[in-house]
Design a protein around this motif. Sequence first.
Motif, PDB file in Angstrom:
ATOM      1  N   LEU A  63      -9.400  41.722  51.161  1.00  0.00           N
ATOM      2  CA  LEU A  63      -9.436  43.125  50.764  1.00  0.00           C
ATOM      3  C   LEU A  63     -10.777  43.768  51.098  1.00  0.00           C
ATOM      4  N   LYS A  64     -11.837  43.015  50.919  1.00  0.00           N
ATOM      5  CA  LYS A  64     -13.165  43.543  51.229  1.00  0.00           C
ATOM      6  C   LYS A  64     -13.277  43.848  52.726  1.00  0.00           C
ATOM      7  N   ALA A  65     -12.788  42.929  53.542  1.00  0.00           N
ATOM      8  CA  ALA A  65     -12.834  43.144  54.986  1.00  0.00           C
ATOM      9  C   ALA A  65     -11.983  44.347  55.389  1.00  0.00           C
ATOM     10  N   LYS A  66     -10.810  44.469  54.777  1.00  0.00           N
ATOM     11  CA  LYS A  66      -9.934  45.589  55.103  1.00  0.00           C
ATOM     12  C   LYS A  66     -10.565  46.910  54.675  1.00  0.00           C
ATOM     13  N   ALA A  67     -11.204  46.936  53.492  1.00  0.00           N
ATOM     14  CA  ALA A  67     -11.857  48.159  53.025  1.00  0.00           C
ATOM     15  C   ALA A  67     -13.022  48.538  53.943  1.00  0.00           C
ATOM     16  N   ALA A  68     -13.766  47.552  54.393  1.00  0.00           N
ATOM     17  CA  ALA A  68     -14.881  47.831  55.306  1.00  0.00           C
ATOM     18  C   ALA A  68     -14.361  48.385  56.626  1.00  0.00           C
ATOM     19  N   GLN A  69     -13.265  47.827  57.113  1.00  0.00           N
ATOM     20  CA  GLN A  69     -12.662  48.315  58.351  1.00  0.00           C
ATOM     21  C   GLN A  69     -12.183  49.759  58.188  1.00  0.00           C
ATOM     22  N   THR A  70     -11.570  50.056  57.052  1.00  0.00           N
ATOM     23  CA  THR A  70     -11.090  51.410  56.781  1.00  0.00           C
ATOM     24  C   THR A  70     -12.263  52.381  56.707  1.00  0.00           C
ATOM     25  N   ALA A  71     -13.355  51.958  56.068  1.00  0.00           N
ATOM     26  CA  ALA A  71     -14.530  52.824  55.966  1.00  0.00           C
ATOM     27  C   ALA A  71     -15.082  53.148  57.353  1.00  0.00           C
ATOM     28  N   VAL A  72     -15.111  52.162  58.228  1.00  0.00           N
ATOM     29  CA  VAL A  72     -15.597  52.393  59.599  1.00  0.00           C
ATOM     30  C   VAL A  72     -14.678  53.374  60.320  1.00  0.00           C
ATOM     31  N   GLN A  73     -13.369  53.195  60.153  1.00  0.00           N
ATOM     32  CA  GLN A  73     -12.424  54.095  60.806  1.00  0.00           C
ATOM     33  C   GLN A  73     -12.597  55.523  60.302  1.00  0.00           C
TER      34      GLN A  73
END
Length: 148
Positions: A63-73
């Motif tokens: 979840l942390k990795a997915k949230a970081a990816q979403t923030a970058v997007q």
Amino acid sequence: MTQPPHDEPTAETPEELREQVEHTRAELGQTVEALAAKTDVKARAQEKAAEVKQQAAAKAGELKAKAAQTAVQVQEKIPGPVKGKAVQAAGQVREKVAQAGHVWEEKAPASVRDKTAQGAQAARDNRGLLLTAAGVAVVVWLACRRKG
């Protein structure tokens, strides 16, 4: 006495009989250990708790990795002028926070300042998590804003 099983040969010498008895004792000991392990509820609960904890840690990492990816997007989709205004606003906020910090140090009781310092240290220790949460909050805010 009972009859030996039909699939096992009978012992012809005392030495063979001793070996069969030792083999049977070993099997019986293993069976008792297996039964004892099944009835040890505390140990089984601890094993299950460790397994669940490991699964939760793995899921949290995902979840942390997915949230970081979403923030970058999201950051990539923000127009340049908006980013510039955000940087300018952040600088102004920093100045105001610094001013408020000076007033705080002068007027707040020592016990309150100590608790606040502990909270600030916890925030610094979890900076990545806080930034991720802020990014997710911005995404949610933008999504709600577009729908409305």
